[in-house]
Design a protein around this motif. Structure first.
Motif: not given
Ligand SMILES: Nc1ncnc2c1ncn2[C@@H]1O[C@H](COP(=O)(O)OP(=O)(O)OP(=O)(O)O)[C@@H](O)[C@H]1O
Length: 618
Positions: A182, A223-228, A323, A382-383
Motif C-alpha cells: 500500500a 513500520g512504513t514498509g521499507k522492508s516490504s 529511519n 501502515p504496519a
Molecule cells: N506500505 C505497506 N503496505 C502493506 N503492508 C505494509 C506496509 N507497510 C508495512 N506493512 C506491514 O507491516 C509490516 C512491517 O513493515 P516493514 O517491516 O516493511 O516496515 P519497515 O519500514 O521496514 O520497518 P522498520 O523501519 O522498523 O524496519 C509488514 O510485514 C507489512 O505486513
C-alpha cells in the motif's frame, strides 16, 4: 514393407541423393561444444520449455508459434518458481518465427558401456532461411531464454556468515508484491517505472559509459514498509537479495571480497545504515563512545558502490534503509550512489483504502469518512493499521477497532521534540525549544521522540517516569535506537528500567540510604541493558561515581550526627553557664562552636560533590 522390398544399399543411395537435392538444412546443437557446456543447448531447453510448449507464451508472441509437439516432460526444480517443461526423447515441435517454420527435435543416445548419455537438438529449416536463423532466430532464442530463466528463477536471500555469503541461501517466498504494497499511487508508478527502465537500460548504460547499477535510499518511520518495498522489488525483478550487514564485516577488504561474490541481478541491502555502525571517517562527536564501531570505513563503502570494484557486476541495485535520513553522511546520498530517495511515510487515507481492500476486501464503508478524518492527525504507520485490520474477521469490528485506535493516537498529548538532535554532540548548548520542553508539564505516560519534523518513535512509560525519560532523551538521545529488541513495547520496557534506576538514585538525595548491594544490582541491570545494545555507557559511568561516593555519603551522615551532637552539647553548656562566669566552660563552648562550623563546612563540601554526581546523571 518397403525395407523388405528395397535392398539396404539402394535405400542408402536414395537417402544420399534425396539429401543432395533437399532444401532442408539441419543445425545440430549438442549439450557440449568445444569441450565445454553449450550455452545454446541450455537456452534451447529453456526456450522450448517456457516459450514453445506453453500455449500462454505462444499466444503472447504473435511472431512466433508452435505446433505438432508430441511428448513433453514436466517438472519443478528447487531453483525454479514454476513448472518447467521440455521435449521428450525424439519428440518434435515446430516453432513459427515470423511465419517461417523451425522444427526442433530432441535426441538422446545412451552409451551403456560408459554409462553416459549424449543429448542434442536438431533444428531443421529451409536452407534459404539460414542467414535469418543465424542473425535473428538464434539470438532471439538466447534472449528469450534469458528472460524466461530470469523470470522463473526462485529469489534467494543471502546473509553473511564468517566473512562469506552463507552458502545455503534460502528461497524467499515473500508474498509482498507491488499489488499488495500500500502506497501513494503516483509514488508506486514512479518506482515501478524507474525499476523497469533500469532493467531495460542495458544499452543505455553502455552508451553513457556507466556501470549498470542503481541506488535507492528508503527512509521513513518504523513500520512504513521499507522492508516490504524491498521484497516487492525483489519479486518484481526476480532479483536475489544480499543482506549486507555492515556491522558484521571486519574490514574494507572483506567488504570488497563479499561484493565481488554477489551475483548479477541482485539487490544489495544495507538496512538501518544510520545506526548499524559508526563509519570511521565520520565526524567525531556525532555518536556516543559506546556506539558500535565498524571496521568498514566510509570510503570503503563508497568505493564498493561506485568505485572500480563496482564494475565487476551488472544489473545490481543497492538499497539503503534508514529511519533517520538526516543522520546519513551526505557523501552516501549523492546521485550515482543513491540515485533515488524514497520517503515512506505514515498512513494516508489513500494508503488506508489500499490496506482495507487487501486485508478485509472492503472498498468503501460508512465508517470511512470518520477514518479519513482521524488518519490525517494520527501519524499511524501502515504496519499499525494493518495490525488493526487483522484483529478480527468481522469487518465492522475491525473498522470500529481501528477508529478507537486512531482516536487514542490523535488524543494522546504529544511531547514533540522536533528540534532535538537524537544524539547531542558533547557540550552543545540546550536551545530554547528544549528549555520549553523541560518546563512543560507531562501528565501523560507517553513520550514521543522526533527528529527533524517527523515523529519517529513513540515510547510508553509509567506516568511518573515520563519526565525522567524526557530528560534522558534530551541529554543522551534515543538510547534504544540500536537495541536488539525491535518492538516499541519491549523498547519502552527497557527505557523504564533505565528511568527506574535514575529515579531511585534521585530519590536518595545524598545517596545516604543506598547500599552497596543495591548499587551492584543496578550494575547488573545496566549490564543486561548493554547486552541488548541499549546505549547506557553514561549510566554505567554515573553508577561508578555513585559507588565511589558511597563512603563519602556514609561519612557525611556520621558528620551530620556529630554536628547535631555538638549543637546539643553547646546548648547544654550555654544553659549551664547562664548567669555565672565560668571561663573554662566559655572556652569549651567556643571550641565546640568552631568544631561545628568546621563540620558544617565539610558536610557542605561533601553534599556539593554528591549533588554534582547526581546532577551529572541527567
Ligand atoms: N506500505 C505497506 N503496505 C502493506 N503492508 C505494509 C506496509 N507497510 C508495512 N506493512 C506491514 O507491516 C509490516 C512491517 O513493515 P516493514 O517491516 O516493511 O516496515 P519497515 O519500514 O521496514 O520497518 P522498520 O523501519 O522498523 O524496519 C509488514 O510485514 C507489512 O505486513
Amino acid at each position: 514393407t518397403i525395407n523388405e522390398l528395397v535392398p539396404k544399399e539402394l535405400r542408402d543411395f536414395l537417402r544420399k541423393l534425396f539429401r543432395r537435392f533437399s532444401l532442408e538444412f539441419t543445425m545440430v546443437i549438442a549439450e557440449t561444444h568445444g569441450g565445454s557446456s553449450n550455452r545454446l543447448f541450455k537456452a534451447a531447453t529453456t526456450y522450448l520449455g517456457g516459450h514453445v510448449l506453453t500455449s500462454a507464451s505462444v499466444s503472447a508472441s504473435p511472431s512466433a508459434g508452435s505446433s505438432s509437439t508430441q511428448r513433453v516432460t514436466v517438472g519443478k526444480s528447487d531453483s525454479a518458481r514454476n513448472l518447467t517443461y521440455g521435449l521428450d526423447k525424439s519428440s518434435k515441435v515446430v516453432d513459427f518465427f515470423h511465419g517461417v517454420p523451425m522444427t526442433w527435435q530432441f535426441n538422446t543416445e545412451s552409451n551403456a558401456k560408459r554409462q553416459t548419455e549424449t543429448r542434442w537438438y536438431e533444428l531443421h529449416f529451409n536452407k534459404k532461411h539460414a542467414e535469418m536463423v543465424k542473425m535473428k532466430y538464434l539470438p532471439y532464442v538466447l534472449d528469450t531464454a534469458k528472460r524466461l530463466g530470469d523470470e522463473n528463477r526462485a529469489v534467494k536471500f543471502y546473509t553473511i556468515w564468517r566473512d562469506w555469503w552463507c552458502s545455503s541461501a534460502v528461497n524467499i517466498d515473500h508474498p509482498m508484491t507491488f499489488d499488495t504494497l500500500a502506497m501513494d499511487g503516483d509514488l508506486k508508478k514512479d518506482i515501478l517505472g524507474d525499476l523497469n527502465s533500469f532493467i531495460d537500460g542495458k544499452e543505455y548504460y553502455k552508451k553513457i559509459g556507466r556501470v549498470w547499477k542503481r541506488g535507492y535510499l528508503l527512509y521513513g518511520p518504523p513500520g512504513t514498509g521499507k522492508s516490504s518495498l524491498i521484497a516487492a522489488m525483489a519479486n518484481h525483478l526476480n532479483f536475489d537479495i544480499y543482506n549486507l550487514n555492515l556491522s558484521s564485516i571486519k574490514s574494507d577488504s572483506v567488504l570488497e571480497d563479499l561484493l565481488l561474490r554477489v551475483s548479477n541481478r541482485s539487490i544489495i541491502v544495507v538496512e538501518d545504515v544510520d545506526c548499524t555502525i559508526k563509519l570511521q571517517n565520520r565526524g567525531a562527536g556525532d555518536f556516543p563512545d559506546n556506539f558500535p564501531r565498524a571496521q568498514v570505513s566510509l570510503s570503503g563503502l563508497l568505493n564498493s558502490i561506485d568505485g572500480l570494484l563496482s564494475c565487476c557486476g551488472n544489473e545490481r541495485i543497492f538499497v539503503f534503509t534508514t529511519n533517520y535520513k538526516d543522520r546519513i553522511d551526505p557523501a552516501l546520498l549523492r546521485a550515482g550512489r543513491m540515485d533515488k530517495h524514497i520517503c515512506l511515510d505514515y498512513c494516508t487515507f489513500s494508503t488506508f483504502k489500499q490496506l482495507a481492500a487487501t486485508y478485509v476486501d472492503i472498498f468503501s464503508h460508512r465508517l470511512f469518512p470518520r477514518i479519513e478524518d482521524l488518519i490525517k492527525d494520527a501519524k499511524a504507520s501502515p504496519a499499525e493499521i494493518a495490525g488493526e485490520l487483522m484483529k478480527s474477521k468481522d469487518h465492522e469490528a475491525c473498522l470500529d477497532g481501528l477508529i478507537k485506535f486512531l482516536e487514542i493516537k490523535v488524543s494522546q498529548p504529544r511531547v514533540s521534540m522536533a528540534s532535538i538532535e537524537d544524539r547531542r554532540p558533547e557540550g552543545k548548548a540546550i536551545n530554547k525549544r528544549e528549555k520549553d520542553l523541560k518546563n512543560e508539564n507531562t501528565p501523560s505516560s507517553i513520550v514521543f521522540l522526533a527528529v527533524g519534523s517527523d515523529s519517529v518513535a513513540e515510547y510508553r512509560v509509567k506516568e511518573e517516569l515520563a519526565p525522567i525519560l524526557k530528560a534522558v532523551f534530551i541529554k543522551h538521545g534515543n538510547i534504544v535506537t540500536n537495541s536488539s529488541l525491535q518492538s516499541m513495547q519491549c523498547r519502552s520496557s527497557l527505557l523504564e528500567v533505565v528511568c527506574g534506576i535514575i529515579q531511585r538514585l534521585q530519590q536518595s538525595v545524598d545517596f545516604e540510604h543506598l547500599t552497596e548491594v543495591e548499587i551492584e544490582s543496578m550494575f547488573t541491570s545496566v549490564q543486561d541493558l548493554e547486552s541488548l545494545k541499549v546505549e547506557v555507557g553514561w549510566l554505567r559511568k554515573g553508577l561508578d561515581e555513585v559507588k565511589k561516593a558511597l563512603p563519602l555519603a556514609k561519612q557525611c551522615s556520621s558528620l551530620m550526627e556529630d554536628k547535631d551532637k555538638n549543637l546539643q552539647d553547646i546548648q547544654k553548656m550555654e544553659k549551664e553557664v547562664a548567669g555565672c562566669e565560668d571561663k573554662s566552660k566559655s572556652l569549651q563552648i567556643q571550641e565546640a562552636k568552631a568544631r561545628t562550623e568546621k563540620l558544617s563546612e565539610t558536610i557542605t563540601n561533601i553534599k556539593t560533590k554528591l549533588k554534582e554526581i547526581r546532577d551529572g546523571l541527567l
